[in-house]
Design a protein around this motif. Sequence first.
Motif, PDB file in Angstrom:
ATOM      1  N   ILE A  83     -32.262  29.756  28.217  1.00  0.00           N
ATOM      2  CA  ILE A  83     -32.712  29.102  26.977  1.00  0.00           C
ATOM      3  C   ILE A  83     -33.363  30.141  26.089  1.00  0.00           C
ATOM      4  O   ILE A  83     -34.214  30.918  26.538  1.00  0.00           O
ATOM      5  CB  ILE A  83     -33.716  27.969  27.292  1.00  0.00           C
ATOM      6  CG1 ILE A  83     -33.048  26.896  28.183  1.00  0.00           C
ATOM      7  CG2 ILE A  83     -34.251  27.349  26.009  1.00  0.00           C
ATOM      8  CD1 ILE A  83     -34.018  25.862  28.696  1.00  0.00           C
ATOM      9  N   ASN A  86     -37.121  32.181  21.264  1.00  0.00           N
ATOM     10  CA  ASN A  86     -37.728  32.815  20.093  1.00  0.00           C
ATOM     11  C   ASN A  86     -38.577  31.804  19.339  1.00  0.00           C
ATOM     12  O   ASN A  86     -39.592  32.154  18.739  1.00  0.00           O
ATOM     13  CB  ASN A  86     -36.643  33.398  19.196  1.00  0.00           C
ATOM     14  CG  ASN A  86     -35.924  34.569  19.867  1.00  0.00           C
ATOM     15  OD1 ASN A  86     -36.548  35.327  20.603  1.00  0.00           O
ATOM     16  ND2 ASN A  86     -34.615  34.713  19.633  1.00  0.00           N
ATOM     17  N   SER A  87     -38.151  30.586  19.347  1.00  0.00           N
ATOM     18  CA  SER A  87     -38.915  29.493  18.713  1.00  0.00           C
ATOM     19  C   SER A  87     -39.384  28.551  19.828  1.00  0.00           C
ATOM     20  O   SER A  87     -38.553  27.964  20.543  1.00  0.00           O
ATOM     21  CB  SER A  87     -38.052  28.734  17.697  1.00  0.00           C
ATOM     22  OG  SER A  87     -38.731  27.571  17.267  1.00  0.00           O
ATOM     23  N   ARG A  88     -40.679  28.444  19.981  1.00  0.00           N
ATOM     24  CA  ARG A  88     -41.203  27.584  21.050  1.00  0.00           C
ATOM     25  C   ARG A  88     -40.796  26.139  20.841  1.00  0.00           C
ATOM     26  O   ARG A  88     -40.504  25.427  21.809  1.00  0.00           O
ATOM     27  CB  ARG A  88     -42.734  27.704  21.105  1.00  0.00           C
ATOM     28  CG  ARG A  88     -43.348  26.777  22.134  1.00  0.00           C
ATOM     29  CD  ARG A  88     -44.777  27.088  22.406  1.00  0.00           C
ATOM     30  NE  ARG A  88     -45.356  26.130  23.350  1.00  0.00           N
ATOM     31  CZ  ARG A  88     -46.545  26.235  23.932  1.00  0.00           C
ATOM     32  NH1 ARG A  88     -47.298  27.306  23.671  1.00  0.00           N
ATOM     33  NH2 ARG A  88     -46.991  25.320  24.763  1.00  0.00           N
ATOM     34  N   GLN A  89     -40.745  25.727  19.578  1.00  0.00           N
ATOM     35  CA  GLN A  89     -40.395  24.332  19.299  1.00  0.00           C
ATOM     36  C   GLN A  89     -38.966  24.041  19.739  1.00  0.00           C
ATOM     37  O   GLN A  89     -38.699  23.030  20.374  1.00  0.00           O
ATOM     38  CB  GLN A  89     -40.575  24.045  17.805  1.00  0.00           C
ATOM     39  CG  GLN A  89     -40.317  22.583  17.433  1.00  0.00           C
ATOM     40  CD  GLN A  89     -40.624  22.316  15.963  1.00  0.00           C
ATOM     41  OE1 GLN A  89     -41.008  23.220  15.227  1.00  0.00           O
ATOM     42  NE2 GLN A  89     -40.440  21.082  15.540  1.00  0.00           N
ATOM     43  N   ASP A  90     -38.026  24.995  19.409  1.00  0.00           N
ATOM     44  CA  ASP A  90     -36.632  24.773  19.802  1.00  0.00           C
ATOM     45  C   ASP A  90     -36.484  24.849  21.324  1.00  0.00           C
ATOM     46  O   ASP A  90     -35.719  24.075  21.922  1.00  0.00           O
ATOM     47  CB  ASP A  90     -35.740  25.839  19.146  1.00  0.00           C
ATOM     48  CG  ASP A  90     -35.697  25.694  17.618  1.00  0.00           C
ATOM     49  OD1 ASP A  90     -35.985  24.574  17.148  1.00  0.00           O
ATOM     50  OD2 ASP A  90     -35.408  26.693  16.935  1.00  0.00           O
ATOM     51  N   ALA A  91     -37.206  25.781  21.932  1.00  0.00           N
ATOM     52  CA  ALA A  91     -37.119  25.903  23.395  1.00  0.00           C
ATOM     53  C   ALA A  91     -37.679  24.669  24.101  1.00  0.00           C
ATOM     54  O   ALA A  91     -37.149  24.209  25.121  1.00  0.00           O
ATOM     55  CB  ALA A  91     -37.874  27.143  23.844  1.00  0.00           C
ATOM     56  N   THR A  92     -38.725  24.111  23.499  1.00  0.00           N
ATOM     57  CA  THR A  92     -39.341  22.928  24.115  1.00  0.00           C
ATOM     58  C   THR A  92     -38.370  21.768  24.149  1.00  0.00           C
ATOM     59  O   THR A  92     -38.316  21.000  25.121  1.00  0.00           O
ATOM     60  CB  THR A  92     -40.623  22.550  23.355  1.00  0.00           C
ATOM     61  OG1 THR A  92     -41.545  23.633  23.414  1.00  0.00           O
ATOM     62  CG2 THR A  92     -41.265  21.313  23.950  1.00  0.00           C
ATOM     63  N   VAL A  93     -37.577  21.639  23.071  1.00  0.00           N
ATOM     64  CA  VAL A  93     -36.611  20.541  23.015  1.00  0.00           C
ATOM     65  C   VAL A  93     -35.630  20.646  24.172  1.00  0.00           C
ATOM     66  O   VAL A  93     -35.298  19.665  24.838  1.00  0.00           O
ATOM     67  CB  VAL A  93     -35.881  20.541  21.660  1.00  0.00           C
ATOM     68  CG1 VAL A  93     -34.754  19.514  21.668  1.00  0.00           C
ATOM     69  CG2 VAL A  93     -36.852  20.261  20.525  1.00  0.00           C
ATOM     70  N   GLU A  94     -35.154  21.864  24.451  1.00  0.00           N
ATOM     71  CA  GLU A  94     -34.190  22.041  25.540  1.00  0.00           C
ATOM     72  C   GLU A  94     -34.869  21.888  26.915  1.00  0.00           C
ATOM     73  O   GLU A  94     -34.287  21.373  27.867  1.00  0.00           O
ATOM     74  CB  GLU A  94     -33.543  23.422  25.449  1.00  0.00           C
ATOM     75  CG  GLU A  94     -32.578  23.561  24.268  1.00  0.00           C
ATOM     76  CD  GLU A  94     -31.736  24.830  24.373  1.00  0.00           C
ATOM     77  OE1 GLU A  94     -31.093  25.004  25.440  1.00  0.00           O
ATOM     78  OE2 GLU A  94     -31.754  25.622  23.423  1.00  0.00           O
TER      79      GLU A  94
END
Length: 448
Positions: A83, A86-94
Amino acid sequence: MKIKTKLALLYTSITVVILMVVFIFVYLLTSKNIDSNYYTLLLDKALITAQKHFEKDELSQQAYQKVLDAYQRLLPETSERIIVANSRQDATVELQSFLNGRQIDELFRTEQLKFEIDNLSGVGIYYPDNEGNFIIIVTAKNIQGDYLKNLLKHILLIVLFVSSIIIFGLLWWNAKMITKPLQDMVSRMQEITPKDLHLRLIERNGNDELAQVISYFNQMIERLEISFNSQKTFIANASHELKNPLTAIMGECEVMQLKEFTPDEYKGSIKRIENEIERLNILVNNLFQLAQTDLEISESDVEQLDVVGELQFVIHYLEQSKYKGRISFVKNENSFYIRSNSHLLFVALQNIIDNACKYSNGEVKVEIIKNKFHFHLLVSDKGIGIPAKEKDKIFDIFYRAQNTHSYKGAGIGLSLAHKILKLSGADISISSMENKGTTVTITWDINF
């Protein structure tokens, strides 16, 4: 349920519970180590996976080949997912498909996480690289670890079951050995009847509780045997003593019915019957006194008594009744205390002094001698004495010496006095010469 079975079950239960606690601890500790080792392998797999994807351009061909070989060998059954972080928000979604919010925060904070999902073990690592930041998720089912844990569980259960059987058998055998003396005691006790009171339990070596029980039981049986024999002797002697005056009375009555007698002959016969009735009355009263004294001995109220004071009371009583002026007693300041029943001690001292007065015509001397170790009470007379061959029987109940038949009595008083004084801790001895006199010595030890 027999004692040996109860003991075996009790100690088997205790042992099995202890084994269960130990086995549970072993199982949990082993399971934790298996899981910990597997998570370590998963972390290694996650790191090698990151190196496989992101370190190709930074490693030599040979080093990278080693990475690929390690990747193929190590846990090939795992599933990996990379995963971009770079973006914690995008990583959190996954990541939400694997982890909850707390676990996601821990992963970003510690850059490493262990977790479980759908019976799968998993790890996640935060891997920064020059190409960007990534999170590698590796999951797998610990098939071998689960197999080892199930195998360990079955082994421990089998060991527990087999151990329980062996432990119960050993404890039952041990309990049987321990209770065997009890079984022997019970078998031996069943053989002891009123006709077999001479039997005893076999004594044991040592001083354990069982040996003490056997010793006390044998002592009890010995006392019972003495009591039974005394009772038989008492009944036989009492029957004999009661039979004599009754036979004489019946014989006299039969003779009086054979023919007509003169008034003087009738008076003489009635006088003989009266004498026998008086003798019978004395005997019955003595028997009642003996029975009552035995009861009082078993239920007596014991108290501290001054022997000198009790003696003075007895002498005063006898002088007031029938032996006035015949008893010589020098009063002194000596005193000695014993534990006894006041009434019983009075009976004992009265019987001894009364015998001295009855079987002599002169003065009866009562003397007290006290030294460092003993307190002696001496009662002396100059009467008919006791034949030498009869001294050993003088304390037997109903026994009367051959030279006393012309005197009234039933042979109970001295035996009764002997019994009472013995219970008070006294030692009694008699020195006598026929036609010379008798001295009765009563001795108590002085306890410091």
